[in-house]
Design an enzyme around this catalytic site. Structure first.
Site, PDB file in Angstrom:
ATOM      1  CG  HIS A  53     101.577  86.393  70.592  1.00 47.14           C
ATOM      2  ND1 HIS A  53     101.738  87.660  71.089  1.00 47.14           N
ATOM      3  CD2 HIS A  53     102.431  86.316  69.544  1.00 47.14           C
ATOM      4  CE1 HIS A  53     102.650  88.303  70.403  1.00 47.14           C
ATOM      5  NE2 HIS A  53     103.086  87.518  69.435  1.00 47.14           N
TER       6      HIS A  53
HETATM    7  P1  TYD Z   1     106.517  85.852  66.774  1.00 49.41           P
HETATM    8  O1  TYD Z   1     106.156  85.788  68.217  1.00 49.41           O
HETATM    9  O2  TYD Z   1     105.725  85.022  65.835  1.00 49.41           O
HETATM   10  O3  TYD Z   1     106.496  87.352  66.275  1.00 49.41           O
HETATM   11  P2  TYD Z   1     105.307  88.453  66.348  1.00 49.41           P
HETATM   12  O4  TYD Z   1     104.744  88.443  67.705  1.00 49.41           O
HETATM   13  O5  TYD Z   1     106.053  89.688  66.128  1.00 49.41           O
HETATM   14  O6  TYD Z   1     104.347  88.171  65.266  1.00 49.41           O
HETATM   15  O7  TYD Z   1     108.054  85.492  66.633  1.00 49.41           O
HETATM   16  C1  TYD Z   1     108.634  84.979  65.469  1.00 49.41           C
HETATM   17  C2  TYD Z   1     109.851  84.126  65.846  1.00 49.41           C
HETATM   18  O8  TYD Z   1     110.865  84.922  66.457  1.00 49.41           O
HETATM   19  C3  TYD Z   1     109.515  83.017  66.838  1.00 49.41           C
HETATM   20  O9  TYD Z   1     110.237  81.858  66.468  1.00 49.41           O
HETATM   21  C4  TYD Z   1     110.037  83.528  68.146  1.00 49.41           C
HETATM   22  C5  TYD Z   1     111.191  84.428  67.743  1.00 49.41           C
HETATM   23  N1  TYD Z   1     111.379  85.590  68.656  1.00 49.41           N
HETATM   24  C6  TYD Z   1     112.490  85.638  69.470  1.00 49.41           C
HETATM   25  O10 TYD Z   1     113.346  84.718  69.474  1.00 49.41           O
HETATM   26  N2  TYD Z   1     112.661  86.717  70.284  1.00 49.41           N
HETATM   27  C7  TYD Z   1     111.755  87.731  70.330  1.00 49.41           C
HETATM   28  O11 TYD Z   1     111.935  88.713  71.090  1.00 49.41           O
HETATM   29  C8  TYD Z   1     110.583  87.659  69.483  1.00 49.41           C
HETATM   30  C9  TYD Z   1     109.545  88.747  69.498  1.00 49.41           C
HETATM   31  C10 TYD Z   1     110.447  86.561  68.655  1.00 49.41           C
END
Ligand code: TYD
Length: 138
Positions: A53
């Protein structure tokens, strides 16, 4: 500015002594933003790809405080990979840069410092949409 200049690898001072290592990261000093959020990723393995992302508002610093992982960083034109494998090194990722984290060792603890509170709406999770917002694709 090149992508590597926009996303520098940062080295933090070690205040350790005979008792062990100590690394301090002060917001707006060792890194270019005030820290609003901290999260960490562990128990991922070498088959996993995370991230995938870009963020319209958030800036990040990624640090493997244990183990190792890799971060592929791109702006849709250039790309490079940073191997995070030392607790005193990190990589700065500004707004609107696409990143993938992968190659996690089984002992990897990837600490992420963020400039914002979490807001799902500021995430771009579709690469075509990212290229459009970057003006690279119609
Ligand atoms: P995700 O963005 O997929 O994690 P990464 O970028 O580390 O691969 O996030 C996984 C899940 O956690 C998604 O449902 C969003 C939630 N989340 C939060 O609620 N707060 C946060 O600060 C983060 C990073 C994720």
């Amino acid at each position: 500015m090149t992508l590597k200049e926009m996303c520098p690898v940062l080295y933090f001072g070690d205040l350790g002594d005979k008792r062990g290592k100590l690394v301090v990261i002060e917001g707006a000093q060792a890194i270019p933003f005030d820290i609003k959020r901290v999260f960490y990723i562990y128990d991922s393995d070498s088959t996993v790809i995370r991230g995938q992302h870009a963020n319209r508002e958030s800036e990040f610093v990624l640090i493997n405080v244990a183990g190792q992982s890799k971060v592929r960083i791109t702006d849709g034109r250039e790309e490079f990979v940073v191997g995070l494998n030392k607790p005193m090194m990190g990589v700065y990722i500004p707004k609107m840069i696409w990143k993938d984290m992968y190659g996690f060792s089984s002992d990897s603890v990837l600490l992420v410092l963020a400039s914002t509170h979490y807001d799902d709406k500021e995430y771009i999770r579709n690469y075509d949409e990212y290229l459009k917002e970057m003006g690279i694709k119609k």
